[in-house]
Design an enzyme around this catalytic site. Structure first.
Site, PDB file in Angstrom:
ATOM      1  N   GLY A  14       1.002 -16.432  -1.891  1.00 59.38           N
ATOM      2  CA  GLY A  14       0.206 -17.605  -2.465  1.00 59.38           C
ATOM      3  C   GLY A  14       0.717 -18.845  -2.279  1.00 59.38           C
ATOM      4  CG  HIS A 175      -2.427  -2.755   3.734  1.00 60.02           C
ATOM      5  ND1 HIS A 175      -1.817  -3.121   5.049  1.00 60.02           N
ATOM      6  CD2 HIS A 175      -1.927  -3.331   2.971  1.00 60.02           C
ATOM      7  CE1 HIS A 175      -0.925  -3.789   4.899  1.00 60.02           C
ATOM      8  NE2 HIS A 175      -0.826  -3.965   3.421  1.00 60.02           N
TER       9      HIS A 175
END
Ligand code: APR
Length: 307
Positions: A14, A175
């Site tokens: 983030g 993924h």
């Protein structure tokens, strides 16, 4: 451009993404975390760099979801990263609780946003976000295929001593351990990779690509990759805010494309102002199709655990 990007989770991914977006000048940023002080501290630090880097964008650090109101894009990175030896799937129950909470708040506070999910296990958490927000499928996207593809390209270019820009490929599927590198669509300087490398050498690179995330986790000791994941999200944000309509491998909701439905899985997507504007159906080999179906089964098995 009047962009606003909110990032939920002010941890490694983030905060690195906030750095990239802010200093690109593309958008103002809200960095939100349950640990308010961490979000505020990182936002302050990034703000202090702005006179040096020379941009006029703003960043707010907060734990208050009101701040994400009218975001163009909300990126969800909140969750726990993998620990050494842990698979992405083992993260499911812990991160599902976090994602439910975050997705409800995104729905309430930024109902028109496009959501990009980064939290692992990626395809499952993106599906959960889609279900909980109730947003249209084009406005919920998972980041993964671009990153897996970048790892594959880097390793091929390194092995052959060619520029990374000369390698083209897509990685589809989950993924995770069942990712599907599209060898049939991999080219080096416009030549099929299979004409340049023998299958043994190529298989070794596929394996290294698949294990790359875990290799980084074990080297770091705590936490997982963040420079390359944030670079991939940044590229997706850019394609949305600038309406570039680039074809990018990402986790998208399928309704029959590639013979699959009712799941999020990595496929090539045209990404623009509307989010996933089109799922691009490439010609893939029968073997790749079978591998994709197997990958879909692995994702669905975990989706079924979600309540
Ligand atoms: N709401 C908001 N923030 C939260 C919440 C929540 N409910 N729960 C956790 N967080 C925050 C943590 O406080 C932390 O700051 O999410 C952040 C996660 O940051 P890191 O632990 O540094 O993890 P990071 O490396 O950024 O990875 C985040 O992305 O790549 C995936 O597997 C990775 O799922 C993981 C996610």
């Amino acid at each position: 451009m009047n962009g606003k990007v909110s990032i939920i989770g002010a941890g490694a991914v983030g905060a690195t993404l906030a750095h990239r977006v802010l200093e690109s000048g593309m958008a103002d940023v809200v960095l939100l975390d349950i640990f308010k002080n961490i979000a505020m501290g990182k936002a302050m630090d990034l703000s202090d760099a702005s006179p040096i880097v020379a941009h006029e964008r703003g960043i707010t650090g907060t734990d208050d979801y009101k701040a994400i109101e009218s975001s163009d894009i909300v990126v969800i990175t909140a969750g726990l990263p993998r620990k050494p030896g842990m698979t992405r799937d083992e993260l499911v129950s812990k991160n599902a609780g976090i994602i439910k909470d975050v997705a409800l708040k995104v729905r309430a506070n930024a109902p028109s946003s496009i959501v990009i999910v980064v939290t692992n296990p990626l395809d499952v958490m993106t599906y959960l976000t889609y279900k909980v927000t109730g947003f249209p499928k084009n406005r919920v996207i998972g980041m993964a295929g671009l990153l897996d593809g970048a790892r594959f390209i880097y390793l091929i270019a390194n092995e052959l001593g060619v520029p990374r820009s000369s390698v083209e490929t897509y990685i589809l599927g989950s993924h995770g351990d069942t990712m599907v590198p599209l060898i049939s669509n991999t080219k080096v300087g416009a030549k099929p990779v299979t004409e340049i490398m023998d299958s043994g050498r190529l298989e070794a690179i596929v394996k290294r690509t698949r294990d790359r995330g875990a290799e980084i986790v074990s080297l770091l000791g705590s936490g997982s990759a963040y420079y390359s994941p944030s670079a991939a999200v940044f590229k997706m944000i850019e394609s949305i805010l600038k309406d570039k309509k680039e074809t990018i491998a990402a986790s998208a909701y399928l309704e029959g494309e590639y013979g699959l439905k009712d799941l999020y899985i990595g496929v090539p997507c045209k990404i623009g102002a509307g989010g996933v504007e089109e799922i691009v159906e490439l010609d893939i080999s029968a073997q790749e199709k079978a591998a994709l179906a197997k990958s879909a089964e692995a994702i669905k098995a975990i989706n079924r655990l979600l309540k």
